[in-house]
Design an enzyme around this catalytic site. Sequence first.
Site, mmCIF file in Angstrom:
data_model
loop_
_atom_site.group_PDB
_atom_site.id
_atom_site.type_symbol
_atom_site.label_atom_id
_atom_site.label_comp_id
_atom_site.label_asym_id
_atom_site.label_seq_id
_atom_site.Cartn_x
_atom_site.Cartn_y
_atom_site.Cartn_z
ATOM 1 N N SER A 1 2.342 -23.961 48.525
ATOM 2 C CA SER A 1 2.332 -24.815 49.930
ATOM 3 C C SER A 1 1.626 -24.043 50.759
ATOM 4 C CB SER A 1 3.764 -24.879 50.202
ATOM 5 O OG SER A 1 4.320 -23.516 50.976
ATOM 6 N N ASP A 2 0.966 -24.799 51.759
ATOM 7 C CA ASP A 2 0.397 -24.303 53.067
ATOM 8 C C ASP A 2 1.513 -23.626 53.593
ATOM 9 O OD1 ASP A 2 -1.412 -23.659 54.759
ATOM 10 O OD2 ASP A 2 -2.336 -25.435 54.843
ATOM 11 N N TRP A 3 1.191 -22.927 54.935
ATOM 12 C CA TRP A 3 2.112 -22.018 55.545
ATOM 13 C C TRP A 3 3.217 -22.965 56.010
ATOM 14 C CZ3 TRP A 3 1.406 -16.762 57.825
ATOM 15 C CH2 TRP A 3 2.475 -16.354 58.403
ATOM 16 N N GLY A 4 4.455 -22.722 55.551
ATOM 17 C CA GLY A 4 5.558 -23.350 56.154
ATOM 18 C C GLY A 4 5.684 -24.826 55.781
#
Length: 719
Positions: free
Chosen positions: A268-271
Amino acid sequence: MKKIELGELLGQMTVSEKVGQLLQLAPMFYKGTITEGEITGPMAEMGITTEVSENAGSVLGSTTASEMIAIQEAYLKTNRLGIPLIFMADVVHGYKTIFPIPLAIGATWDVELAEKMAAISAKEATAAGLQVTFSPMVDLVRDPRWGRVMESTGEDPHLNSAMAASFVRGYQGNPDELAENHEKMAACVKHFAAYGAAEAGREYNTVDMSMRELYQNYLPAYTAALEAGSKLVMTAFNVVDGVPATGNEWLMRDVLRDELGFDGVLISDWGAVKEIINHGTAANSVEAADVALRAGVDIEMMTTCYLENLERLIADGALPVGLLDEAVMRILELKRDVGLFEDPYRGLKGDVDRQQDILSVEHREVAREIAADAMVLLKNDGDLLPLGATGRKMALVGPLATTQDVLGAWSWLGDMKDAVSIEDGMKAQFDQVDVAGAMDTENVTEAEIAEMVRVAQDADVIVLALGESANRSGEANSIATIRLPETQYPMIDAIRALGKPVVTVLFNGRPLDLHGLIEASDALVEAWFPGTEAGNAVADILSGRVNPNGKLPMSFPYTTGQIPVYYNHLRTGRPADAADAQEHYVSQYIDIPNQPLFDFGFGLSYTTFAYSNLELSSDTITKMDTLTISVTVKNTGTIAGKEIVALYVQDIVGKVSRPCKELKRFTKIDLAPGEAVVVTFNLTEEDLRYYKPNLDFTSDPGDFNVFIGTHLQAAFCLA
């Protein structure tokens, strides 16, 4: 480890340990570099215990070899099964030697230079202990309001695809040799999918497009990166067909894994896993974890939905443990593929000091070459450029004249103090340079303008260095109006009022509306953010040491209101140039032209090239044939120069409306004065395929036009 041994290792892991492998944390959460007291606060905020950090699978953003070694040593003392951490970071256009931003690398149209940039980046980053880079970003971009256009290579699927594959090859080399070659690192293609189409050019905004548009224009560059062997893919923040990409099972399993054949790690991308809740397709972290794992997301970056919920979901039978096992196996395979089980430090504890590779003279020389080749000459009235090194008194003025803020966004591991300013670069090549700068690109003061005027009034030529600051583009830096900061326009007017020849050097991370600047410039060089060797590369172009050869990878709009504007647009029922249409009732603006100020592929040179003898091997081909297209290109000027020869195809009639033209082939040639070469391209029926109403990817019998740049045109028929 062999695959069967990984299976045995997986069998020894508890569910808690498996879930830990799916968690990625920043270095602050690990022992080895800072005291436990310093990490207590962040750990408490995220609900992370020491036991959790001792089982987490990867580290985000470690920056030095000493830090990586310390974290890994401490981690392996406590991890029950001795599964090493893997270290990842955003090495986007260089580690310490910073190259031009990716959009500028796209302007080189040179896949070999792109691969060389990535290889040097990998060599330096791995010397610092990194094993994965979150690059390349291959999102197709058509809206320069979006700050992250600087991280893409432009608006064309074919050019983006070629660059994407080159980046991956440069980072990884042969992906089967990653374990042995410690100077290579795993690539992570991002952002899957269609993040470049964020509505209104606003960061983290929604995306809405047809399936045909997704497949025809946005997926090809991802596909090219995967075919080159990219080991990882990162999810996008946006929705695709209304479903957040990070929890989109159709997108990630049906398209990415089944159709595109990707079997590597999906991160995933950040968060982004927890942000599924904000999108409104999950009510809480339990549902977010459920849909993300079902979609096939293997690593959750910097949120804890998996950590908090997966073990309970599996225990309750709500999720099959097989989904967790396949995610963990992919992570273990990645660690095996980069050689971490054989050597968790990838040679950093050996006798060879690899730190000497970082920011070396050789690397800086390549950065200088690429920076110069990326610059695009947009205007050169009266052949003002090149300036030559002697005989003219020059004034270098403007907010970018003296600064070392020339690295661009996503150069967080670079140091501005290592960058060559334009002042230093020009003084090294020109014998008479007076300088007046400014402290801030956003707020050029009246006093600073007055000093610039004083310095410039006795000059023979004024070099005006202006543009954006690096932090005005990149992630979370969308702007609504793509103009220069407003306080720069009085400066431009004051300099122009002197009546001297003005050479403008423009630094920016996106296409800009150049009105108010282009009229005031006798010559204009688009320098982008050139990186560590910025000043030397600018001086190389201005002096003529390098003949500019860059071409725009993205159109420069006439004004903000024209966005999106791109070369490969569809035709319309009432085109503005239709001879039989009423003059007013056609597709046009009534206040500006339809065409951008500068088209995709535009770029001038200090020499001239003539195109002739366009020949096709046949005027009719079948699905079994190869069409050979040749053209003679001659340097008709007095100095050597590089020319980008581009081949476009137009499908006259299709089952759906087809673009006015599409780039299919390109090459860069280097010609001495008077030299001519025959450039040859080959096309097959596969190059003529497109997505039909039912998304079948096939071609149609019919007529096609071929264009070589904007110079020559021919026709052929597919039988």
